[in-house]
Design a protein around this motif. Sequence first.
Motif, PDB file in Angstrom:
ATOM      1  N   THR A  53       0.913  -1.425  -0.060  1.00  0.00           N
ATOM      2  CA  THR A  53      -0.157   0.023  -0.012  1.00  0.00           C
ATOM      3  C   THR A  53       0.776   1.161   0.159  1.00  0.00           C
ATOM      4  N   PRO A  54       0.687   2.266  -1.037  1.00  0.00           N
ATOM      5  CA  PRO A  54       1.507   3.383  -0.796  1.00  0.00           C
ATOM      6  C   PRO A  54       1.589   4.184   0.413  1.00  0.00           C
ATOM      7  N   GLY A  55       2.637   4.653   0.700  1.00  0.00           N
ATOM      8  CA  GLY A  55       2.873   5.357   2.020  1.00  0.00           C
ATOM      9  C   GLY A  55       2.164   6.667   2.008  1.00  0.00           C
ATOM     10  N   LEU A  56       1.797   7.159   0.866  1.00  0.00           N
ATOM     11  CA  LEU A  56       1.288   8.549   0.689  1.00  0.00           C
ATOM     12  C   LEU A  56       0.000   8.313  -0.179  1.00  0.00           C
ATOM     13  N   GLU A  57      -1.099   8.950   0.190  1.00  0.00           N
ATOM     14  CA  GLU A  57      -2.412   8.696  -0.737  1.00  0.00           C
ATOM     15  C   GLU A  57      -2.183   8.899  -1.960  1.00  0.00           C
ATOM     16  N   SER A  58      -1.329  10.176  -2.458  1.00  0.00           N
ATOM     17  CA  SER A  58      -1.127  10.066  -3.887  1.00  0.00           C
ATOM     18  C   SER A  58       0.164   9.630  -4.378  1.00  0.00           C
ATOM     19  N   GLY A  59       0.789   8.589  -3.694  1.00  0.00           N
ATOM     20  CA  GLY A  59       2.071   8.122  -3.911  1.00  0.00           C
ATOM     21  C   GLY A  59       1.974   6.822  -4.515  1.00  0.00           C
ATOM     22  N   ALA A  60       3.169   6.187  -4.924  1.00  0.00           N
ATOM     23  CA  ALA A  60       3.131   4.960  -5.740  1.00  0.00           C
ATOM     24  C   ALA A  60       4.222   3.788  -4.988  1.00  0.00           C
ATOM     25  N   TYR A  61       4.595   4.182  -3.652  1.00  0.00           N
ATOM     26  CA  TYR A  61       5.440   3.491  -3.188  1.00  0.00           C
ATOM     27  C   TYR A  61       5.201   2.844  -1.899  1.00  0.00           C
ATOM     28  N   GLY A  62       5.170   1.568  -1.629  1.00  0.00           N
ATOM     29  CA  GLY A  62       4.756   0.810  -0.325  1.00  0.00           C
ATOM     30  C   GLY A  62       5.942   0.629   0.594  1.00  0.00           C
ATOM     31  N   TYR A  63       6.164  -0.596   0.969  1.00  0.00           N
ATOM     32  CA  TYR A  63       7.475  -0.867   2.067  1.00  0.00           C
ATOM     33  C   TYR A  63       8.483  -1.633   0.966  1.00  0.00           C
ATOM     34  N   GLY A  64       9.387  -0.811   0.384  1.00  0.00           N
ATOM     35  CA  GLY A  64      10.393  -1.332  -0.205  1.00  0.00           C
ATOM     36  C   GLY A  64      10.075  -1.710  -1.643  1.00  0.00           C
TER      37      GLY A  64
END
Length: 585
Positions: free
Chosen positions: A289-300
Amino acid sequence: MYPRRKSFWRYGLAAALVAGFASAAEAQSRAERAEGYLRSFHDLRLFNGAALIVDEGEVLFEGGFGRSDFAEGGANDPSTRFRIASLTKQFTAALILRLEEEGLLRVEDPVGRYVEEYPPEFAERITLHHLLTHTSGLPSYTNLPGFMDWEAATPFSPDEIVALTWEAPLSFEPGTDFEYSNSGYVLLGWIAERVTGLSYEGALRTYVLDPLELRDTGYDHALWPPEGHAGGHTRNLVGYRPARLIDPSVPYSAGMLYSTVGDLARWATNLFVEGGLFRDPETLARMTTPGLESGAYGYGVGVRTRDIGQDRGVRAIEHSGGIFGFSAWLRVFPDHGRLIVLLDNTSSDLGPLVDGLTNLLWGAEAVRPKPSIAERLLPVVEAGGVEAAMSRYDNWRRTRPEDYDYSPGQILRLAGHFREREPGTAIAILEAYAAGTPEPPAIRFALSELHEEAGAPDAASDHIREALTYNPGMPRLLGRLSDLGVEPDPALRLPIVRLEPENLSLFVGEYRIDPATTLTVTLEEGVLMAARTGEAAFRLLPQSPTTFLLRGSAVQFVFEVVDGVAAAVSVVEADQRLAFPRIGR
């Protein structure tokens, strides 16, 4: 080569990955296209390594290309171990989540709970979640000036690496933005050591690698490649040479694992499809799940949806990696039974190749690679000089646009060939290119460095200023100008923002400059354009809802909006400001 289609069950792929069946003829045809596509990159020296492609739950292609060591002559194959660089981060992230399941830590805890000596100003503001998602604002040690050039071959302990940046100002308040930080992932590895009492390698082996039976994945301690491991190389215009050395302690838990294409495929299947590593299915959901609502990066891992062929919103989990002499890419489509693993030992740009293979999996068109214009022009430079070569370049780009790769990176490669022994030739190549194509910031940045090395600081700063007129607000350019001791024009500090066409339409109209001259503002395909009477139109780059930069300059156009309509526009250059009223409001 492995032309026949193989079952993927030996890699542990469960039935949940099988999305359907294709006919044997279709499968063979797709396998041949995939192998041919890989070879087209290898033949142009754009890929040298191993690949594994899974399609609808079965191995479509598995094989190697080129040499694992150009001095010894060994061949790459599926069993060759490669450094996987930043693909390491997903293993570190999975380790942290396993340690949370063991009750040894919590990802919502602040860093100070596990590293008591961490600077108090940040110890309670930065959490493990922020580190995992690159939302901590912690600067990356790999971006420190000169670090990767001069200190990468020096041994460091994890605490020494973390201390390089832990007192530096944060780029933003933790949790509010994204900035890729290797420092954050080194800190996570160090925390794993502290809570387990094991080395990072030992903890990873105990909690992640052994449970998934990843026998060909581990921490790379070697300066020189041992048997079965590929040696890292860099490609120049005439061949390959060994890559620069990096001490294994420097990338650490941010980038120093090795693996094979088979182990990475097994890893991706067991983790991202089956969730087999974690006790709780929710753990995998949090990781992806992305760390930011508008982001595209989860955990690693990067997490996004993309449109491929006729399919819309295809979910993809992926990460790329690059370290001296090596490149890696893992892209997984967990809902479609498809994945791509690429490992390379010549520092190749794998993005175009992985995108093309993705299209092939969906039956869509894949862009074929083009020969290097830099390699074609090298003998012209050596025989006839820079002017003759760049004249040939301009002519071919105009008359044979599909025959070669004419990208700015090719010009940088050509100039780079001469940088050390003939810096004047390198400067001449880049100056000739910039005269006709002034926009690419990488060209200007390289020119700035070359002019500074040549003792011409004014020319060095002029090129960065010019780059900013096309790329205002770019942090790397602003930082470079600051390093040169020069203040940028205030108009060039503001970055470009995105404005929707309905917001831009407010400014469309005519503005009176003088009785005989008007400024006409139009909206063309979502881009705001302006033109004086009898002159060509120029592009306006939005820097705020009402402020625009005249592309290629430090001149701003500031619109005055009254009751939802632009009433006037002011042209601002340095400390001068001229206002022009709108005609016929």
